[in-house]
Design a protein around this motif. Sequence first.
Motif, PDB file in Angstrom:
ATOM      1  N   ASP A  68      25.187  71.969 -94.447  1.00  0.00           N
ATOM      2  CA  ASP A  68      25.255  72.052 -95.909  1.00  0.00           C
ATOM      3  C   ASP A  68      24.570  73.296 -96.461  1.00  0.00           C
ATOM      4  O   ASP A  68      24.351  73.403 -97.673  1.00  0.00           O
ATOM      5  CB  ASP A  68      24.680  70.793 -96.548  1.00  0.00           C
ATOM      6  N   GLY A  69      24.189  74.221 -95.581  1.00  0.00           N
ATOM      7  CA  GLY A  69      23.698  75.515 -96.013  1.00  0.00           C
ATOM      8  C   GLY A  69      22.201  75.659 -96.102  1.00  0.00           C
ATOM      9  O   GLY A  69      21.700  76.732 -96.467  1.00  0.00           O
ATOM     10  N   ARG A  70      21.443  74.621 -95.791  1.00  0.00           N
ATOM     11  CA  ARG A  70      19.981  74.718 -95.892  1.00  0.00           C
ATOM     12  C   ARG A  70      19.415  75.535 -94.734  1.00  0.00           C
ATOM     13  O   ARG A  70      19.761  75.284 -93.579  1.00  0.00           O
ATOM     14  CB  ARG A  70      19.360  73.328 -95.899  1.00  0.00           C
ATOM     15  N   PRO A  71      18.544  76.515 -95.029  1.00  0.00           N
ATOM     16  CA  PRO A  71      17.953  77.298 -93.941  1.00  0.00           C
ATOM     17  C   PRO A  71      16.950  76.450 -93.163  1.00  0.00           C
ATOM     18  O   PRO A  71      16.300  75.560 -93.711  1.00  0.00           O
ATOM     19  CB  PRO A  71      17.254  78.451 -94.667  1.00  0.00           C
ATOM     20  N   GLY A  72      16.831  76.752 -91.892  1.00  0.00           N
ATOM     21  CA  GLY A  72      15.888  76.025 -91.060  1.00  0.00           C
ATOM     22  C   GLY A  72      15.685  76.742 -89.742  1.00  0.00           C
ATOM     23  O   GLY A  72      16.068  77.911 -89.586  1.00  0.00           O
ATOM     24  N   ARG A  73      15.100  76.041 -88.798  1.00  0.00           N
ATOM     25  CA  ARG A  73      14.829  76.591 -87.471  1.00  0.00           C
ATOM     26  C   ARG A  73      15.175  75.540 -86.436  1.00  0.00           C
ATOM     27  O   ARG A  73      15.165  74.333 -86.708  1.00  0.00           O
ATOM     28  CB  ARG A  73      13.357  76.990 -87.336  1.00  0.00           C
ATOM     29  N   LEU A  74      15.437  76.000 -85.233  1.00  0.00           N
ATOM     30  CA  LEU A  74      15.722  75.062 -84.165  1.00  0.00           C
ATOM     31  C   LEU A  74      14.529  74.155 -83.906  1.00  0.00           C
ATOM     32  O   LEU A  74      14.695  72.975 -83.580  1.00  0.00           O
ATOM     33  CB  LEU A  74      16.108  75.825 -82.893  1.00  0.00           C
ATOM     34  N   PHE A  75      13.305  74.675 -84.071  1.00  0.00           N
ATOM     35  CA  PHE A  75      12.126  73.828 -83.875  1.00  0.00           C
ATOM     36  C   PHE A  75      12.100  72.649 -84.844  1.00  0.00           C
ATOM     37  O   PHE A  75      11.514  71.603 -84.549  1.00  0.00           O
ATOM     38  CB  PHE A  75      10.839  74.655 -84.010  1.00  0.00           C
ATOM     39  N   ASP A  76      12.727  72.795 -86.026  1.00  0.00           N
ATOM     40  CA  ASP A  76      12.828  71.660 -86.941  1.00  0.00           C
ATOM     41  C   ASP A  76      13.677  70.554 -86.322  1.00  0.00           C
ATOM     42  O   ASP A  76      13.415  69.364 -86.524  1.00  0.00           O
ATOM     43  CB  ASP A  76      13.455  72.099 -88.272  1.00  0.00           C
ATOM     44  N   VAL A  77      14.688  70.952 -85.577  1.00  0.00           N
ATOM     45  CA  VAL A  77      15.585  70.000 -84.925  1.00  0.00           C
ATOM     46  C   VAL A  77      14.886  69.333 -83.736  1.00  0.00           C
ATOM     47  O   VAL A  77      15.055  68.137 -83.486  1.00  0.00           O
ATOM     48  CB  VAL A  77      16.872  70.719 -84.458  1.00  0.00           C
ATOM     49  N   LEU A  78      14.077  70.107 -83.003  1.00  0.00           N
ATOM     50  CA  LEU A  78      13.412  69.580 -81.817  1.00  0.00           C
ATOM     51  C   LEU A  78      12.234  68.686 -82.159  1.00  0.00           C
ATOM     52  O   LEU A  78      11.827  67.852 -81.338  1.00  0.00           O
ATOM     53  CB  LEU A  78      12.903  70.739 -80.944  1.00  0.00           C
ATOM     54  N   ARG A  79      11.655  68.851 -83.363  1.00  0.00           N
ATOM     55  CA  ARG A  79      10.418  68.141 -83.699  1.00  0.00           C
ATOM     56  C   ARG A  79      10.624  66.634 -83.675  1.00  0.00           C
ATOM     57  O   ARG A  79      11.515  66.105 -84.337  1.00  0.00           O
ATOM     58  CB  ARG A  79       9.925  68.582 -85.075  1.00  0.00           C
ATOM     59  N   GLY A  80       9.811  65.954 -82.875  1.00  0.00           N
ATOM     60  CA  GLY A  80       9.908  64.507 -82.761  1.00  0.00           C
ATOM     61  C   GLY A  80       9.924  64.072 -81.313  1.00  0.00           C
ATOM     62  O   GLY A  80       9.934  64.895 -80.394  1.00  0.00           O
ATOM     63  N   PRO A  81       9.946  62.777 -81.062  1.00  0.00           N
ATOM     64  CA  PRO A  81       9.819  62.272 -79.687  1.00  0.00           C
ATOM     65  C   PRO A  81      11.130  62.211 -78.898  1.00  0.00           C
ATOM     66  O   PRO A  81      11.146  61.692 -77.792  1.00  0.00           O
ATOM     67  CB  PRO A  81       9.266  60.857 -79.910  1.00  0.00           C
ATOM     68  N   HIS A  82      12.198  62.753 -79.439  1.00  0.00           N
ATOM     69  CA  HIS A  82      13.510  62.609 -78.841  1.00  0.00           C
ATOM     70  C   HIS A  82      13.871  63.751 -77.890  1.00  0.00           C
ATOM     71  O   HIS A  82      13.265  64.816 -77.905  1.00  0.00           O
ATOM     72  CB  HIS A  82      14.564  62.546 -79.950  1.00  0.00           C
TER      73      HIS A  82
END
Length: 503
Positions: free
Chosen positions: A401-415
């Motif tokens: 949806d166009g929001r800027p971010g980083r791959l580390f935002d995706v990795l953050r968490g216990p999964h």
Amino acid sequence: MERIPVLIAGAGPTGLTLAIELARRGIPFLLADRRAGDPIGSRGKGLQPRTLEVFDDLGVLDAVLDTGAPYPPMRAYAGGAVVWEGRMHEPADPTPDVPHPSLLMLPQWRTEQVLRDRLRELGGRIEAGTELTAFEQDAGGVTVTLRGPDGAARRTRAEYLVGADGGHSLVRTTLGVPFAGDTFESERLLIGDVTTGDVDRVHWHIWSEPATQRLGAGLCPLPGTDAYQFTAQPPEDETPEMSLAYFQRLLDDARGGPGVTLTSLTWSSLYRVNIRMAERFRVGRVFLAGDAAHVHSPAGGQGLNTGVQDAYNLGWKLAGVLAGAPEALLDTYEEERLPVAAGVLGLSTALLDKGRRGDADAHERGEETTQLLLSYRGGSLADIGARAGDRAPDAPCRTADGRPGRLFDVLRGPHVTVLVLDGDGGATAFLPAGDPLVRVRTVGAAGDLVDDGGHIRAAYGDKGVVVIRPDGYIGAVTGDPAEAAGYLARLGHPRRALTAQAR
């Protein structure tokens, strides 16, 4: 008798990191610490870039950055005259793949406080003033004897025991695991947290013997406080005193006279150079981590950081096995961390030797100390793809949806994170569905992650499937989605259902 899945002995940075890892996965534990009060003492004050990435994942990075600071420039004196200025670590700018490239200084008591606060947020707690005094294990678990603040003993049954109880570990001693290495009784370092109003807080002030470069005394400002970490090498023929007057005398001797007055001493310790490593990190249902498994020279700032990453490696594996993953997953803790600890121990020892010789560059630290280059390549969880076992790089990107971010935002968490790269949209049909600890993300113009800057492609390639472990290391890189699914099953995530949609 009380029963608990995991009992952790020791609530220093290693034990706290492990407790947080278990708490955020919903695994009950008992964290026992023989200290009754709040943490004190600056001790290990350097946080390496890789540890900052771990802290980002654990949800404590902002609190660390709020009070931490880069290492100050060093200023060396002969008496009252400045004879040299330089840095131990040159500041580095963030890059797309390394967002936190520089060493951060934070007194250890503050690091522990931040981790304790996070543990409380997750509903965990520390049993303070509670000491492990004995244990015995059998095929089904470990029976532990604890002594509480009132001196009373109680017995607790745990499925697993983790000794994070320091260099004099009772857990390691009870196991009978050899702790090979050397203690150099003649090489002593007096450390303390002091205050003074007579030197600036911009520099790390050092007085040394010009001929030998032997440290006389040092005052390093501790960020977020009004204190300095005092260091000095006491004369070999003296028994050091843990008093303000004795610290003042060592400082005056190093300076060649008075002029800098110490006004308080809140914590002190006498450190003997101790370089040792346990022969094993696991014996049955008992594990060793942090200083209980390896102790370092302070050169290079590796000890605390290596312990944190021991716990970061062990936590998700313990949680996985307790949730039904194959028991063999726990064998990979020693397999992966023992060689890393041996390598880091060798690095810190080499830096210590440079200081002993008085090498001109003995104060300098390079990329090898950041712990970003540590890898598990060649291990049983790193056997699919050339990059398997390496640290997973960060990468700027944006969401669909166009929001800027980083791959580390995706990795953050216990999964576990599965990246399905361009050209393999059908790969999701082979991957687990309905598993909250596996998150599949497609990368492409129509995917969950849009890589319009090309940073994900630069780090991971443009086709295939990449499995990233919960501890931020690449587990598998493959063009065969079924192979990726097989790897996930080894981590305890079998394919229970099929889906053609990314989760």
